[in-house]
Design an enzyme around this catalytic site. Sequence first.
Site, PDB file in Angstrom:
ATOM      1  N   PRO A  48       0.857  -1.163  -0.014  1.00  0.00           N
ATOM      2  CA  PRO A  48      -0.020  -0.078   0.127  1.00  0.00           C
ATOM      3  C   PRO A  48       0.912   1.374   0.071  1.00  0.00           C
ATOM      4  O   PRO A  48       0.543   2.302  -0.689  1.00  0.00           O
ATOM      5  CB  PRO A  48      -0.802   0.007   1.334  1.00  0.00           C
ATOM      6  CG  PRO A  48      -0.312  -1.275   2.067  1.00  0.00           C
ATOM      7  CD  PRO A  48       0.449  -2.234   1.302  1.00  0.00           C
ATOM      8  N   ASN A  81      -8.284 -10.756  -5.860  1.00  0.00           N
ATOM      9  CA  ASN A  81      -9.920 -10.492  -5.488  1.00  0.00           C
ATOM     10  C   ASN A  81     -10.008  -9.728  -4.156  1.00  0.00           C
ATOM     11  O   ASN A  81     -11.154  -9.099  -3.559  1.00  0.00           O
ATOM     12  CB  ASN A  81     -10.715 -11.629  -5.741  1.00  0.00           C
ATOM     13  CG  ASN A  81     -10.841 -11.863  -7.254  1.00  0.00           C
ATOM     14  OD1 ASN A  81     -10.325 -11.051  -7.914  1.00  0.00           O
ATOM     15  ND2 ASN A  81     -11.212 -13.013  -7.433  1.00  0.00           N
ATOM     16  N   TYR A 131     -14.481 -18.419  -5.759  1.00  0.00           N
ATOM     17  CA  TYR A 131     -14.403 -17.195  -6.630  1.00  0.00           C
ATOM     18  C   TYR A 131     -15.443 -16.211  -6.049  1.00  0.00           C
ATOM     19  O   TYR A 131     -15.329 -15.132  -5.735  1.00  0.00           O
ATOM     20  CB  TYR A 131     -14.968 -17.321  -8.207  1.00  0.00           C
ATOM     21  CG  TYR A 131     -15.041 -16.219  -8.952  1.00  0.00           C
ATOM     22  CD1 TYR A 131     -14.056 -15.261  -9.233  1.00  0.00           C
ATOM     23  CD2 TYR A 131     -16.595 -15.757  -9.021  1.00  0.00           C
ATOM     24  CE1 TYR A 131     -14.326 -14.179  -9.817  1.00  0.00           C
ATOM     25  CE2 TYR A 131     -16.871 -14.585  -9.810  1.00  0.00           C
ATOM     26  CZ  TYR A 131     -15.756 -13.854 -10.375  1.00  0.00           C
ATOM     27  OH  TYR A 131     -15.944 -12.585 -10.792  1.00  0.00           O
ATOM     28  N   LYS A 135     -14.729 -12.687  -4.292  1.00  0.00           N
ATOM     29  CA  LYS A 135     -15.220 -11.305  -4.556  1.00  0.00           C
ATOM     30  C   LYS A 135     -16.070 -10.687  -3.687  1.00  0.00           C
ATOM     31  O   LYS A 135     -16.109  -9.200  -3.562  1.00  0.00           O
ATOM     32  CB  LYS A 135     -16.210 -11.563  -6.010  1.00  0.00           C
ATOM     33  CG  LYS A 135     -15.362 -12.010  -7.189  1.00  0.00           C
ATOM     34  CD  LYS A 135     -14.300 -11.112  -7.611  1.00  0.00           C
ATOM     35  CE  LYS A 135     -14.785  -9.693  -8.154  1.00  0.00           C
ATOM     36  NZ  LYS A 135     -13.986  -8.935  -8.993  1.00  0.00           N
TER      37      LYS A 135
END
Length: 302
Positions: A48, A81, A131, A135
Amino acid sequence: MRILVLGRSGYLGGHVARELRALPGVRFFGAGRGPTADLAVDLATVGPGELAERLFSYAPDAVINCAGAVGPQSMALAEVNVRGPAVLCAALREAAPTARLVHFGSAAEYGPSGIGERVTEQSAARPTTLYGATKLAGTLAVTSSGLDAVVLRITNPVGPGAPAAGLPGRLARQLRDLGPRSVVRLGDLSAHRDFVDARDVAHAAVLAAIDGGPLPPVLNIGRGQAVPVRELVYELARAAGFKGHIEENAEGSARSADVPWQCSDPSAARTTLGWSPQYALADSVSALWAAVRAEPDREPVH
């Protein structure tokens, strides 16, 4: 207005970039792992602090994050993700705290719903796949970041540029390379899906990025109409002029069995963004087929 697009070289990111280039008064920057990116960055590995330092020089008014992983590899799904959105939010809080963040989520976050039901943004999120779970974790990272952010929960995108990793793109290339009277073996095609054109998705993202007013944390982006996957397959076969046989006797997607029905209610996007889908499924499939045909020639398989 200065807009930074992460995942610019990807399927949906490419459509977003094309729309932004045609928008007066917008200065567009592309970010990603590709060699042509203005900002070369990999959200799966960058820290970051480093990302914040690099974002300072771009001073974006809005950031559209199209980056995402869809494959079966659990590490890639978690890194891109989940970690990716969290790192991006931390960097934006430091480098551009007033920028609008538009993040691409997925209708897979909702998981199963009742047959005939159209899920709204208030529906419970119960993903049944890794998945969908990753997400959803990315969505939570964005919505809890304190930034001016909106997550677009996209249904099943289809249209020009669809990658071979998904059924529409894979089948289009298969039909191109096969002889016109060959046999195509697919899994069960009875699951219903809400297909939305990739160009409509891009338009929604751009509207969300340039909208000056407050937006809800999550907006559904879909056509609001579920059709059997079989309808997409036969529509594509018609566009390709395929005269062979399509058989549903191969091993199919586990997600199709777990989620036989998927349909989102896009009413909130229509109200808040003035957005509505412009392309019918036939339009999306025809554009996909035209794009695949324009790709470099390959020897047909007989």
